[in-house]
Write a protein that holds these residues in place. Sequence first.
Motif, short mmCIF file in Angstrom:
data_model
loop_
_atom_site.label_atom_id
_atom_site.label_comp_id
_atom_site.label_asym_id
_atom_site.label_seq_id
_atom_site.Cartn_x
_atom_site.Cartn_y
_atom_site.Cartn_z
N VAL A 67 -0.67 8.85 -10.32
CA VAL A 67 -1.83 9.72 -10.11
C VAL A 67 -1.88 10.17 -8.65
O VAL A 67 -1.27 9.54 -7.79
N GLY A 68 -2.62 11.25 -8.40
CA GLY A 68 -2.73 11.77 -7.05
C GLY A 68 -3.58 10.86 -6.16
O GLY A 68 -4.62 10.38 -6.59
N ILE A 69 -3.11 10.65 -4.95
CA ILE A 69 -3.85 9.86 -3.97
C ILE A 69 -3.85 10.63 -2.66
O ILE A 69 -2.84 11.20 -2.26
N SER A 70 -5.03 10.63 -2.01
CA SER A 70 -5.11 11.29 -0.71
C SER A 70 -5.87 10.42 0.28
O SER A 70 -6.67 9.57 -0.10
N LEU A 71 -5.60 10.67 1.54
CA LEU A 71 -6.29 10.04 2.64
C LEU A 71 -6.91 11.17 3.45
O LEU A 71 -6.19 12.10 3.85
N ASN A 72 -8.24 11.12 3.63
CA ASN A 72 -8.96 12.19 4.31
C ASN A 72 -9.86 11.64 5.40
O ASN A 72 -10.31 10.50 5.31
N GLU A 73 -10.14 12.47 6.40
CA GLU A 73 -11.15 12.12 7.39
C GLU A 73 -12.51 12.17 6.70
O GLU A 73 -12.77 13.10 5.93
N PHE A 74 -13.37 11.21 6.98
CA PHE A 74 -14.67 11.18 6.32
C PHE A 74 -15.55 12.36 6.74
O PHE A 74 -16.09 13.05 5.89
N GLU A 75 -15.67 12.58 8.01
CA GLU A 75 -16.63 13.58 8.49
C GLU A 75 -16.23 15.00 8.11
O GLU A 75 -17.02 15.76 7.56
N SER A 76 -14.98 15.37 8.34
CA SER A 76 -14.55 16.75 8.09
C SER A 76 -13.99 16.95 6.68
O SER A 76 -13.95 18.08 6.20
N GLY A 77 -13.53 15.88 6.06
CA GLY A 77 -12.88 16.00 4.76
C GLY A 77 -11.43 16.44 4.86
O GLY A 77 -10.75 16.62 3.85
N ARG A 78 -10.93 16.62 6.08
CA ARG A 78 -9.55 17.10 6.28
C ARG A 78 -8.56 16.09 5.71
O ARG A 78 -8.67 14.89 5.88
N PHE A 79 -7.56 16.63 5.01
CA PHE A 79 -6.48 15.79 4.47
C PHE A 79 -5.62 15.28 5.61
O PHE A 79 -5.18 16.06 6.46
N ILE A 80 -5.38 14.00 5.63
CA ILE A 80 -4.45 13.40 6.58
C ILE A 80 -3.10 13.25 5.90
O ILE A 80 -2.06 13.51 6.50
N GLU A 81 -3.15 12.87 4.62
CA GLU A 81 -1.92 12.67 3.86
C GLU A 81 -2.26 12.74 2.37
O GLU A 81 -3.36 12.40 1.96
N ALA A 82 -1.30 13.19 1.59
CA ALA A 82 -1.44 13.21 0.13
C ALA A 82 -0.09 12.82 -0.46
O ALA A 82 0.95 13.16 0.09
N ASN A 83 -0.15 12.12 -1.58
CA ASN A 83 1.13 11.74 -2.20
C ASN A 83 1.73 12.92 -2.96
O ASN A 83 1.08 13.96 -3.15
N GLU A 84 2.97 12.76 -3.38
CA GLU A 84 3.70 13.85 -4.04
C GLU A 84 3.02 14.32 -5.32
O GLU A 84 3.04 15.51 -5.63
N VAL A 85 2.44 13.40 -6.06
CA VAL A 85 1.78 13.78 -7.32
C VAL A 85 0.66 14.78 -7.03
O VAL A 85 0.57 15.83 -7.68
N PHE A 94 0.83 -1.20 0.00
CA PHE A 94 0.00 0.00 0.00
C PHE A 94 0.86 1.26 0.00
O PHE A 94 0.61 2.19 -0.75
N SER A 95 1.89 1.25 0.82
CA SER A 95 2.79 2.40 0.88
C SER A 95 3.46 2.65 -0.47
O SER A 95 3.55 3.80 -0.92
N SER A 96 3.88 1.59 -1.13
CA SER A 96 4.50 1.74 -2.45
C SER A 96 3.51 2.31 -3.45
O SER A 96 3.84 3.22 -4.22
N ILE A 97 2.30 1.77 -3.46
CA ILE A 97 1.27 2.27 -4.38
C ILE A 97 0.98 3.73 -4.09
O ILE A 97 0.90 4.56 -5.00
N PHE A 98 0.82 4.06 -2.83
CA PHE A 98 0.49 5.44 -2.43
C PHE A 98 1.58 6.41 -2.86
O PHE A 98 1.30 7.44 -3.46
N HIS A 99 2.82 6.08 -2.57
CA HIS A 99 3.91 7.02 -2.81
C HIS A 99 4.44 7.03 -4.24
O HIS A 99 4.96 8.05 -4.69
N PHE A 100 4.32 5.92 -4.97
CA PHE A 100 4.90 5.85 -6.30
C PHE A 100 3.86 5.85 -7.42
O PHE A 100 4.21 5.65 -8.58
N SER A 101 2.62 6.09 -7.09
CA SER A 101 1.56 6.11 -8.09
C SER A 101 1.75 7.29 -9.04
O SER A 101 2.16 8.37 -8.63
#
Length: 181
Positions: free
Chosen positions: A46-64, A37-44
């Motif tokens: 395309v852009g990938i993000s992880l957000n809190e569902f309720e607030s929509g706040r970004f927890i992490e986003a990849n470099e792309v 998962f970490s490899s896919i997230f960081h080396f994809s």
Amino acid sequence: IAERNFEGKPSLMYGTIQEISSLKNMENELKENAAKFSSIFHFSPVGISLNEFESGRFIEANEVLLNKLGFTNDEITNLAFSDVTPLEYNYIERNKKDELLKSSKFGPYEKEYRRKDGSTFPILCNCLKFTDSSGRELILTINQDISEQKKLINDLNQQRIKSSQDALYYKSLLENNSFFV
């Protein structure tokens, strides 16, 4: 536990033994999946993000995604989806959140993101809602920049319009010029 004799030397030991190879196998599998998962997230690509569902706040986003939006990781973690989504998508976004509540996924869905400089670009996004080990509801979003595809479609449409106009022009020449008859 050891029982000792009168000289203080161990004379009897007892305890339990538990077979843990299946637990170790599961632990290794979990580590492998986390690494994948970490490899896919960081080396994809395309852009990938992880957000809190309720607030929509970004927890992490990849470099792309960070590069496309023009934010640093520290900046993006202080923002939510709504901060990078143009206002005209608010109503649709609420419907998409309801869709996530019902089915835990949606997409592909075409929308725009707003960069740090205020400019926008079209994306195609797919979202998956899940609950992490601490009970937080999160959204994993794959964001594909479709600017090039949109430009190609626009160019093709312009070319079709020009071809149609050219065909009409030549048709009118033929119909209105007795030289060609």
